[in-house]
Motif scaffolding. Structure first.
Motif, PDB file in Angstrom:
ATOM      1  N   ILE A 165      41.713 -12.591 -26.412  1.00  0.00           N
ATOM      2  CA  ILE A 165      41.910 -14.035 -26.498  1.00  0.00           C
ATOM      3  C   ILE A 165      42.924 -14.414 -27.563  1.00  0.00           C
ATOM      4  O   ILE A 165      43.779 -15.262 -27.337  1.00  0.00           O
ATOM      5  CB  ILE A 165      40.565 -14.740 -26.743  1.00  0.00           C
ATOM      6  N   LEU A 224      44.996 -14.601 -19.141  1.00  0.00           N
ATOM      7  CA  LEU A 224      45.007 -15.050 -20.536  1.00  0.00           C
ATOM      8  C   LEU A 224      46.434 -15.166 -21.057  1.00  0.00           C
ATOM      9  O   LEU A 224      46.802 -16.169 -21.678  1.00  0.00           O
ATOM     10  CB  LEU A 224      44.219 -14.083 -21.423  1.00  0.00           C
ATOM     11  N   VAL A 265      43.479 -19.519 -17.356  1.00  0.00           N
ATOM     12  CA  VAL A 265      42.115 -19.012 -17.434  1.00  0.00           C
ATOM     13  C   VAL A 265      41.159 -20.004 -16.773  1.00  0.00           C
ATOM     14  O   VAL A 265      41.214 -21.201 -17.030  1.00  0.00           O
ATOM     15  CB  VAL A 265      41.698 -18.792 -18.907  1.00  0.00           C
ATOM     16  N   ASN A 292      36.995 -15.823 -15.338  1.00  0.00           N
ATOM     17  CA  ASN A 292      37.603 -14.814 -16.201  1.00  0.00           C
ATOM     18  C   ASN A 292      36.516 -14.181 -17.058  1.00  0.00           C
ATOM     19  O   ASN A 292      35.810 -14.872 -17.795  1.00  0.00           O
ATOM     20  CB  ASN A 292      38.672 -15.458 -17.080  1.00  0.00           C
TER      21      ASN A 292
END
Length: 195
Positions: free
Chosen positions: A29, A53, A58, A62
């Protein structure tokens, strides 16, 4: 069962344990969406979750987003268990205060990440929750809880210099103060962040 000091220690270790799962999520992330890392692989279908991502596309399917949500709330739940149950244990009061302070730090840490990633999220401050009645709370309410928990944690936690070698890695006063400053920065409360 929350009966002995050992039970309290096991409960706080369980709350810390959730952070092991956050390592891969954190890389995916926070790094893959920047210039710090490249997705790599053979193409978009090779690690499509990471491709999504990296391209800011997203959705709720996900699995990194799902894991971040689930692990965040698992950490909140385990922290809430400690905060609710450890105060009733007959044990050394200083150690009890420290363990509860660590749980407040961890709850704040998880909410810090949840609110950054998802915006409005359910604020859950007790262990017994009817999942069917949980609704999202505003970011302002969640940030206020993060500030409260970190302030209380900083008051209860030791300095890093006071830790023994087998305690390294546990939350400290400095960690709580650093996250408190970051929480103020995310809220654009620069004056409080300076303190």
């Amino acid at each position: 069962a929350y009966v002995s000091e050992n039970d309290a220690l096991q409960a706080i270790v369980s709350a810390y344990n959730v952070n092991i799962s956050f390592t891969m999520d954190n890389y995916s992330i926070y790094d893959i969406v920047t210039d710090n890392a490249l997705k790599g692989g053979e193409g978009p279908a090779d690690g499509d979750w990471m491709f999504d991502l990296a391209n800011f596309n997203v959705n709720s399917s996900n699995f990194i987003a799902q894991d971040s949500w689930a692990n965040g709330f698992l950490g909140v739940h385990r922290s809430n268990l400690v905060i609710e149950n450890v105060p009733g244990i007959k044990m050394d009061e200083n150690e009890k205060s420290r363990i509860v302070g660590e749980a407040k730090f961890l709850r704040a840490y998880h909410y810090f990440n949840l609110v950054k990633l998802f915006g409005n999220v359910p604020l859950i401050t007790n262990a017994q929750v009817d999942a069917g009645k949980v609704e999202r709370d505003s970011k302002d309410i969640v940030w206020a809880q993060v500030v409260k928990d970190l302030t209380e944690a900083a008051d209860a936690l030791p300095l890093r210099s006071a830790l023994t070698s087998n305690e390294l890695g546990r939350a400290t006063k400095g960690a709580a103060q650093a996250y408190l400053a970051k929480a103020y920065l995310y809220q654009k409360n620069f004056q409080q962040a300076e303190l």
